[in-house]
Scaffold this motif. Structure first.
Motif, PDB file in Angstrom:
ATOM      1  N   ALA A 136      45.823  51.773  31.796  1.00 43.50           N
ATOM      2  CA  ALA A 136      44.586  52.453  32.193  1.00 43.50           C
ATOM      3  C   ALA A 136      43.529  52.167  31.143  1.00 43.50           C
ATOM      4  N   GLY A 137      42.345  51.768  31.583  1.00 44.60           N
ATOM      5  CA  GLY A 137      41.276  51.448  30.642  1.00 44.60           C
ATOM      6  C   GLY A 137      41.262  49.994  30.203  1.00 44.60           C
ATOM      7  N   VAL A 138      42.269  49.230  30.638  1.00 46.20           N
ATOM      8  CA  VAL A 138      42.299  47.800  30.297  1.00 46.20           C
ATOM      9  C   VAL A 138      41.609  47.015  31.417  1.00 46.20           C
ATOM     10  N   ILE A 139      40.736  46.092  31.051  1.00 47.54           N
ATOM     11  CA  ILE A 139      40.092  45.248  32.048  1.00 47.54           C
ATOM     12  C   ILE A 139      41.034  44.091  32.377  1.00 47.54           C
ATOM     13  N   ASP A 140      41.402  43.990  33.646  1.00 51.44           N
ATOM     14  CA  ASP A 140      42.410  43.004  34.059  1.00 51.44           C
ATOM     15  C   ASP A 140      41.741  41.672  34.393  1.00 51.44           C
ATOM     16  N   GLU A 141      41.897  40.714  33.491  1.00 51.81           N
ATOM     17  CA  GLU A 141      41.400  39.352  33.728  1.00 51.81           C
ATOM     18  C   GLU A 141      42.562  38.373  33.532  1.00 51.81           C
ATOM     19  N   GLN A 142      43.755  38.776  33.997  1.00 55.57           N
ATOM     20  CA  GLN A 142      44.943  37.969  33.724  1.00 55.57           C
ATOM     21  C   GLN A 142      44.880  36.628  34.450  1.00 55.57           C
ATOM     22  N   VAL A 143      44.936  35.586  33.668  1.00 55.88           N
ATOM     23  CA  VAL A 143      44.900  34.225  34.193  1.00 55.88           C
ATOM     24  C   VAL A 143      46.316  33.797  34.608  1.00 55.88           C
ATOM     25  N   ALA A 144      47.272  34.138  33.785  1.00 56.41           N
ATOM     26  CA  ALA A 144      48.695  33.875  34.056  1.00 56.41           C
ATOM     27  C   ALA A 144      49.478  34.684  33.040  1.00 56.41           C
ATOM     28  N   ALA A 145      50.779  34.727  33.173  1.00 57.99           N
ATOM     29  CA  ALA A 145      51.605  35.512  32.248  1.00 57.99           C
ATOM     30  C   ALA A 145      51.822  34.745  30.943  1.00 57.99           C
ATOM     31  N   GLY A 146      50.708  34.504  30.236  1.00 62.02           N
ATOM     32  CA  GLY A 146      50.757  33.699  28.998  1.00 62.02           C
ATOM     33  C   GLY A 146      50.522  32.229  29.303  1.00 62.02           C
ATOM     34  N   THR A 147      50.110  31.508  28.268  1.00 64.44           N
ATOM     35  CA  THR A 147      49.889  30.058  28.419  1.00 64.44           C
ATOM     36  C   THR A 147      51.225  29.334  28.436  1.00 64.44           C
ATOM     37  N   ALA A 148      51.170  28.053  28.827  1.00 70.45           N
ATOM     38  CA  ALA A 148      52.332  27.176  28.676  1.00 70.45           C
ATOM     39  C   ALA A 148      52.493  26.819  27.197  1.00 70.45           C
ATOM     40  N   ASN A 149      53.639  26.255  26.846  1.00 70.42           N
ATOM     41  CA  ASN A 149      53.948  25.906  25.453  1.00 70.42           C
ATOM     42  C   ASN A 149      53.166  24.660  25.043  1.00 70.42           C
ATOM     43  N   LEU A 150      52.121  24.852  24.246  1.00 75.08           N
ATOM     44  CA  LEU A 150      51.212  23.758  23.900  1.00 75.08           C
ATOM     45  C   LEU A 150      51.872  22.647  23.093  1.00 75.08           C
ATOM     46  N   ALA A 151      53.042  22.916  22.554  1.00 71.88           N
ATOM     47  CA  ALA A 151      53.762  21.856  21.830  1.00 71.88           C
ATOM     48  C   ALA A 151      54.326  20.818  22.801  1.00 71.88           C
ATOM     49  N   ARG A 152      54.528  21.235  24.061  1.00 67.40           N
ATOM     50  CA  ARG A 152      55.216  20.363  25.010  1.00 67.40           C
ATOM     51  C   ARG A 152      54.374  19.976  26.213  1.00 67.40           C
ATOM     52  N   GLU A 153      53.396  20.817  26.545  1.00 62.78           N
ATOM     53  CA  GLU A 153      52.528  20.508  27.691  1.00 62.78           C
ATOM     54  C   GLU A 153      51.167  21.157  27.457  1.00 62.78           C
TER      55      GLU A 153
END
Lengths: 342, 342
Positions: free
Chosen positions: A111-128
């Motif tokens: 409650a009180g959080v603005i929901d701008e969720q793009v995805a459940a976290g980014t992909a692993n930038l070390a691999r992709e």
């Protein structure tokens, strides 16, 4: 920025009852803010703090001391008022908004959080690539919407903060790509890695950069770097800074991670840099290199390295003091005080 | 200071929802203040600012750009609210008292000024002792009375400020005597002398030191140095700092001149040093040497060189922020946030 108001502010500073230049950086801050706000009475009472949180796939590589669940837990701590930035927002009478750009766990209290969720976290930038083009666009737009809300609320000074376990890894990788630096120069302990941990983190960043440059070869741009190596919250902050400058809102830049987002924003829009004031020098060792690239001298150097926008929040009273002194001090003529005979 | 409360404050800092040590100097400030105030909830809401003004006979030697009349004119500016320290006191909600320790001219407006005039300015320290033993005692006592008033008002943090045309000459001479330094190392532009002006000022200080050492030979003490080379306002501040420490009131030390008074106070009472927090590094070049002698690291470095206690006042919000963060942040347990696994 208004050059007329800059000149008038400089003239006023020279007439105030003090030796010329004796308020040091506070004079520069008042003059800059007068020009940016286009006013004779610069003001930083209406402060908007936007904290962008997001998770990072690169946590799979063991680059942080804290579990990823902490990102969502801290989102709840922001809105319930127990985090450092929550305390500072109350202390300053500043508006605080908390924006979830995408976490692995759902926040225990949203409650009180603005929901701008793009995805459940980014992909692993070390691999992709950390995100795809649509995700990048979504994160940038989330930041721009925050700048739009700040304008609606009459914001006189905007602060972006960030939270995201693993995000110094993302920020360091992004800074390396933007500045063509080697990871050893821009990798630090983050929340508290030991020497071995920092070496491992630098190696992961090196792996990410090798992948990134192989993919982009010679056609890397600030946007491809951000997409490949950034976090959702870092991209959102980049969008927020661009959005603030476009709307004429001065920004007080926090520490390492926000400075990397600012670097990305300035590389995308060089004219934006005049809208940025810099709050503090982080203890994260790579920060000085970023500040140098931005030709920035921050107000504070307190050995802070917390993030959340906390360093910027701590600097707000200095800006308010600079404004109060500029607006309220008597001139030599007003006060009947003799000026220097030199 | 209470070691029990210091230990408890350290333990609390380690449990707050942030990486250990990530608030940098703000953690140290909160822990020190908890120990000094003997409390679990350190606080700097009740701030007392005492500005001590006085004139200097050494102005006969042409060591300042400003005429001596400015000291009295600025006293009026302090009480009518137009000076930098007046603006800052309002900004902070701090109590401001203005103490006249002895001016050449009568202030044009003296209502609200505390009259502690020792004489109409000191004697010319280049040619004779700045004051006699009775005058020194009177100035020290005036400072002590200010500390007593601060205690009565429930002061949690005391700031001494100063105003006195010519007082960087007196402070530099006093620092040279206290530290056995050569004037060229501790003489600066003050309110804005050029290179030639600084050289002349250093030569006058050298003349004062030659006279002083001839008079005192091997028996110079901090008190003989203060009597011979000090100003009434510098002696009063020395007395105020001794009085604050004796009464258990933490002091936030301003710039060059107050730091020289602090050096004198610490040489007189070494145990006093733990009561001193340091606000800022002045642009006056000799300040760093004084800070080194006091083993002090100030919070701010903003190129200020105004005096009046203004640098200390500008640092007060940092101390209040440190206290708010210490007192109000949630612990990992309270907030249900996972701690580091490292």
């Amino acid at each position: 920025p208004s050059d007329t108001h800059r000149q008038r502010a400089l003239a006023r500073q020279s007439q105030l009852t003090k030796p010329a230049g004796s308020l040091g950086e506070l004079e520069n801050v008042a003059v800059r803010l007068a020009a940016l706000q286009g006013t004779d009475t610069p003001n930083a009472e209406q402060v908007q703090i936007a904290v962008f949180a997001g998770d990072h796939g690169v946590c799979d590589e063991g680059i942080s001391l804290f579990p990823q669940a902490v990102t969502a837990q801290m989102i709840a701590n922001f809105v319930t008022g127990g985090a450092a930035i929550s305390v500072m927002a109350r202390q300053l009478g500043a508006a605080l908004e908390v924006i979830n750009t995408g976490t692995v766990c759902a926040p225990p209290l949203s409650a009180g959080v603005i929901d701008e969720q793009v995805a459940a976290g980014t992909a692993n930038l070390a691999r992709e690539s950390a995100m795809d083009a649509q995700q990048l666009a979504a994160a940038l737009a989330a930041g721009d919407r925050s700048a739009a809300r700040a304008l609606e609320r009459g914001c006189q000074l905007f602060i972006a903060g960030e939270m995201g376990i693993g995000n110094t890894t993302s920020a360091s990788a992004l800074a390396c790509a933007l500045l063509a630096e080697h990871p050893t120069h821009l990798t630090g302990p983050g929340t508290g890695l030991d020497r071995q941990g920092v070496q491992h983190k630098a190696a992961i960043i090196q792996q990410a950069l090798a992948r990134h440059y192989q993919q982009h070869d010679d056609d890397a741009t600030p946007l491809t770097c951000l997409q490949s190596l950034g976090g959702f919250e870092i991209a959102a902050i980049t969008g927020a800074l661009i959005g603030c400058a476009a709307r004429g809102i001065p920004v007080l830049v926090d520490g390492f991670i926000v400075s990397v987002a600012a670097l990305c924003a300035v590389q995308l829009r060089p004219a934006l840099s005049c809208w940025l004031l810099f709050a503090h020098r982080s203890r994260e060792p790579g920060h000085q290199r970023i500040l140098d690239a931005l030709e920035a001298t921050p107000l504070l150097d307190l050995g802070m390295r917390l993030g959340e926008g906390s360093g910027a929040a701590v600097a707000v009273p200095l800006i308010r003091s600079a404004c109060a002194l500029h607006n309220q001090m008597a001139t030599f003529a007003d006060a009947g005080v003799s000026n220097a005979d030199g």
